[in-house]
Design a protein around this motif. Structure first.
Motif, PDB file in Angstrom:
ATOM      1  N   GLU A  79       0.825  -1.216   0.000  1.00 29.52           N
ATOM      2  CA  GLU A  79       0.000   0.000   0.000  1.00 29.52           C
ATOM      3  C   GLU A  79       0.855   1.260   0.000  1.00 29.52           C
ATOM      4  O   GLU A  79       0.629   2.189   0.772  1.00 29.52           O
ATOM      5  CB  GLU A  79      -0.988  -0.023   1.166  1.00 29.52           C
ATOM      6  N   MET A  80       1.854   1.251  -0.897  1.00 26.93           N
ATOM      7  CA  MET A  80       2.748   2.397  -1.062  1.00 26.93           C
ATOM      8  C   MET A  80       2.516   3.017  -2.435  1.00 26.93           C
ATOM      9  O   MET A  80       2.975   2.486  -3.445  1.00 26.93           O
ATOM     10  CB  MET A  80       4.207   1.958  -0.951  1.00 26.93           C
ATOM     11  N   PRO A  81       1.793   4.132  -2.491  1.00 27.08           N
ATOM     12  CA  PRO A  81       1.628   4.791  -3.784  1.00 27.08           C
ATOM     13  C   PRO A  81       2.986   5.239  -4.316  1.00 27.08           C
ATOM     14  O   PRO A  81       3.915   5.515  -3.533  1.00 27.08           O
ATOM     15  CB  PRO A  81       0.746   5.998  -3.482  1.00 27.08           C
ATOM     16  N   TYR A  82       3.117   5.281  -5.625  1.00 26.94           N
ATOM     17  CA  TYR A  82       4.400   5.641  -6.225  1.00 26.94           C
ATOM     18  C   TYR A  82       4.205   6.435  -7.504  1.00 26.94           C
ATOM     19  O   TYR A  82       3.154   6.391  -8.134  1.00 26.94           O
ATOM     20  CB  TYR A  82       5.224   4.382  -6.526  1.00 26.94           C
ATOM     21  N   TYR A  83       5.247   7.184  -7.844  1.00 22.61           N
ATOM     22  CA  TYR A  83       5.374   7.820  -9.155  1.00 22.61           C
ATOM     23  C   TYR A  83       6.506   7.098  -9.860  1.00 22.61           C
ATOM     24  O   TYR A  83       7.526   6.779  -9.248  1.00 22.61           O
ATOM     25  CB  TYR A  83       5.711   9.310  -9.030  1.00 22.61           C
ATOM     26  N   LYS A  84       6.338   6.855 -11.144  1.00 21.49           N
ATOM     27  CA  LYS A  84       7.320   6.075 -11.901  1.00 21.49           C
ATOM     28  C   LYS A  84       7.869   6.906 -13.057  1.00 21.49           C
ATOM     29  O   LYS A  84       7.124   7.557 -13.775  1.00 21.49           O
ATOM     30  CB  LYS A  84       6.628   4.816 -12.440  1.00 21.49           C
ATOM     31  N   THR A  85       9.199   6.871 -13.210  1.00 24.55           N
ATOM     32  CA  THR A  85       9.854   7.466 -14.367  1.00 24.55           C
ATOM     33  C   THR A  85      10.867   6.470 -14.910  1.00 24.55           C
ATOM     34  O   THR A  85      11.294   5.554 -14.206  1.00 24.55           O
ATOM     35  CB  THR A  85      10.570   8.795 -14.023  1.00 24.55           C
ATOM     36  N   GLU A  86      11.239   6.669 -16.156  1.00 26.36           N
ATOM     37  CA  GLU A  86      12.172   5.745 -16.809  1.00 26.36           C
ATOM     38  C   GLU A  86      13.169   6.531 -17.638  1.00 26.36           C
ATOM     39  O   GLU A  86      12.826   7.537 -18.242  1.00 26.36           O
ATOM     40  CB  GLU A  86      11.381   4.801 -17.716  1.00 26.36           C
ATOM     41  N   THR A  87      14.398   6.017 -17.667  1.00 29.33           N
ATOM     42  CA  THR A  87      15.416   6.614 -18.517  1.00 29.33           C
ATOM     43  C   THR A  87      16.384   5.530 -18.980  1.00 29.33           C
ATOM     44  O   THR A  87      16.493   4.478 -18.374  1.00 29.33           O
ATOM     45  CB  THR A  87      16.168   7.756 -17.781  1.00 29.33           C
ATOM     46  N   TRP A  88      17.069   5.826 -20.050  1.00 35.91           N
ATOM     47  CA  TRP A  88      18.123   4.968 -20.577  1.00 35.91           C
ATOM     48  C   TRP A  88      19.443   5.652 -20.265  1.00 35.91           C
ATOM     49  O   TRP A  88      19.648   6.821 -20.603  1.00 35.91           O
ATOM     50  CB  TRP A  88      17.961   4.784 -22.082  1.00 35.91           C
ATOM     51  N   ILE A  89      20.351   4.956 -19.598  1.00 43.57           N
ATOM     52  CA  ILE A  89      21.668   5.515 -19.283  1.00 43.57           C
ATOM     53  C   ILE A  89      22.623   4.972 -20.341  1.00 43.57           C
ATOM     54  O   ILE A  89      23.070   3.822 -20.261  1.00 43.57           O
ATOM     55  CB  ILE A  89      22.114   5.137 -17.857  1.00 43.57           C
ATOM     56  N   ASP A  90      22.918   5.788 -21.322  1.00 40.93           N
ATOM     57  CA  ASP A  90      23.679   5.343 -22.487  1.00 40.93           C
ATOM     58  C   ASP A  90      25.097   4.899 -22.121  1.00 40.93           C
ATOM     59  O   ASP A  90      25.587   3.915 -22.650  1.00 40.93           O
ATOM     60  CB  ASP A  90      23.725   6.455 -23.538  1.00 40.93           C
ATOM     61  N   GLU A  91      25.760   5.619 -21.208  1.00 41.49           N
ATOM     62  CA  GLU A  91      27.142   5.271 -20.834  1.00 41.49           C
ATOM     63  C   GLU A  91      27.223   3.873 -20.227  1.00 41.49           C
ATOM     64  O   GLU A  91      28.224   3.181 -20.386  1.00 41.49           O
ATOM     65  CB  GLU A  91      27.716   6.270 -19.815  1.00 41.49           C
ATOM     66  N   GLU A  92      26.161   3.482 -19.519  1.00 35.97           N
ATOM     67  CA  GLU A  92      26.131   2.178 -18.856  1.00 35.97           C
ATOM     68  C   GLU A  92      25.396   1.126 -19.683  1.00 35.97           C
ATOM     69  O   GLU A  92      25.420  -0.056 -19.345  1.00 35.97           O
ATOM     70  CB  GLU A  92      25.458   2.292 -17.490  1.00 35.97           C
ATOM     71  N   LYS A  93      24.667   1.588 -20.710  1.00 37.63           N
ATOM     72  CA  LYS A  93      23.827   0.699 -21.533  1.00 37.63           C
ATOM     73  C   LYS A  93      22.838  -0.057 -20.637  1.00 37.63           C
ATOM     74  O   LYS A  93      22.759  -1.283 -20.637  1.00 37.63           O
ATOM     75  CB  LYS A  93      24.663  -0.290 -22.352  1.00 37.63           C
ATOM     76  N   ILE A  94      22.075   0.728 -19.867  1.00 36.14           N
ATOM     77  CA  ILE A  94      21.162   0.133 -18.889  1.00 36.14           C
ATOM     78  C   ILE A  94      19.921   1.020 -18.729  1.00 36.14           C
ATOM     79  O   ILE A  94      20.009   2.239 -18.849  1.00 36.14           O
ATOM     80  CB  ILE A  94      21.893  -0.068 -17.534  1.00 36.14           C
ATOM     81  N   PHE A  95      18.786   0.367 -18.498  1.00 35.18           N
ATOM     82  CA  PHE A  95      17.560   1.086 -18.184  1.00 35.18           C
ATOM     83  C   PHE A  95      17.522   1.377 -16.695  1.00 35.18           C
ATOM     84  O   PHE A  95      17.920   0.538 -15.873  1.00 35.18           O
ATOM     85  CB  PHE A  95      16.324   0.242 -18.533  1.00 35.18           C
ATOM     86  N   GLN A  96      17.016   2.553 -16.343  1.00 34.97           N
ATOM     87  CA  GLN A  96      16.809   2.933 -14.946  1.00 34.97           C
ATOM     88  C   GLN A  96      15.326   3.281 -14.792  1.00 34.97           C
ATOM     89  O   GLN A  96      14.838   4.205 -15.431  1.00 34.97           O
ATOM     90  CB  GLN A  96      17.664   4.138 -14.566  1.00 34.97           C
ATOM     91  N   ILE A  97      14.642   2.510 -13.962  1.00 36.76           N
ATOM     92  CA  ILE A  97      13.242   2.767 -13.652  1.00 36.76           C
ATOM     93  C   ILE A  97      13.214   3.280 -12.218  1.00 36.76           C
ATOM     94  O   ILE A  97      13.671   2.593 -11.298  1.00 36.76           O
ATOM     95  CB  ILE A  97      12.371   1.496 -13.755  1.00 36.76           C
ATOM     96  N   ILE A  98      12.692   4.484 -12.020  1.00 36.33           N
ATOM     97  CA  ILE A  98      12.667   5.099 -10.693  1.00 36.33           C
ATOM     98  C   ILE A  98      11.236   5.129 -10.176  1.00 36.33           C
ATOM     99  O   ILE A  98      10.338   5.616 -10.855  1.00 36.33           O
ATOM    100  CB  ILE A  98      13.228   6.533 -10.726  1.00 36.33           C
ATOM    101  N   TYR A  99      11.076   4.601  -8.965  1.00 39.42           N
ATOM    102  CA  TYR A  99       9.801   4.666  -8.259  1.00 39.42           C
ATOM    103  C   TYR A  99      10.000   5.603  -7.079  1.00 39.42           C
ATOM    104  O   TYR A  99      10.834   5.346  -6.222  1.00 39.42           O
ATOM    105  CB  TYR A  99       9.379   3.283  -7.755  1.00 39.42           C
ATOM    106  N   GLU A 100       9.248   6.703  -7.038  1.00 38.67           N
ATOM    107  CA  GLU A 100       9.302   7.630  -5.913  1.00 38.67           C
ATOM    108  C   GLU A 100       8.218   7.248  -4.929  1.00 38.67           C
ATOM    109  O   GLU A 100       7.042   7.173  -5.287  1.00 38.67           O
ATOM    110  CB  GLU A 100       9.111   9.062  -6.390  1.00 38.67           C
TER     111      GLU A 100
END
Length: 106
Positions: A79-100
């Motif tokens: 029961e933790m509401p969240y906001y979600k954002t996503e980015t691609w980190i090109d230097e690392e070649k990795i997706f970052q999904i952020i839940y606030e």
């Protein structure tokens, strides 16, 4: 929920979890989390309710909808509401999904 409970819930997902950063390299998918800022409730020059804003960050080498769903299902179950954002980190070649998320009482 407090930080220890958040950590335990994240660990239950079966991925490596660390506060802010890992001490040694790990393979994606993995999760980090950290305190971002406070949104305390205040009145009369006093903090009445501690509200800590945290970022839960999921890192994946590919767009991993199953891993994202695991995190989201756990947050909903807790029961933790969240906001979600996503980015691609090109230097690392990795997706970052952020839940606030917010933790009452820090």
């Amino acid at each position: 929920m407090n930080q220890a409970e958040l950590f335990a819930a994240l660990k239950s997902l079966g991925m490596p979890v660390a506060y802010l950063a890992f001490q040694s390299p790990v393979t994606a998918p993995f999760i980090t989390y950290h305190y971002s800022y406070s949104s305390d409730m205040m009145a009369d020059n006093k903090n009445f309710v501690d509200i800590g804003n945290f970022q839960v960050e999921l890192y994946t080498k590919i767009k991993d909808l199953a891993a994202e769903q695991k995190v989201q299902d756990m947050l909903k179950q807790m029961e933790m509401p969240y906001y979600k954002t996503e980015t691609w980190i090109d230097e690392e070649k990795i997706f970052q999904i952020i839940y606030e998320v917010q933790l009452m009482g820090g």
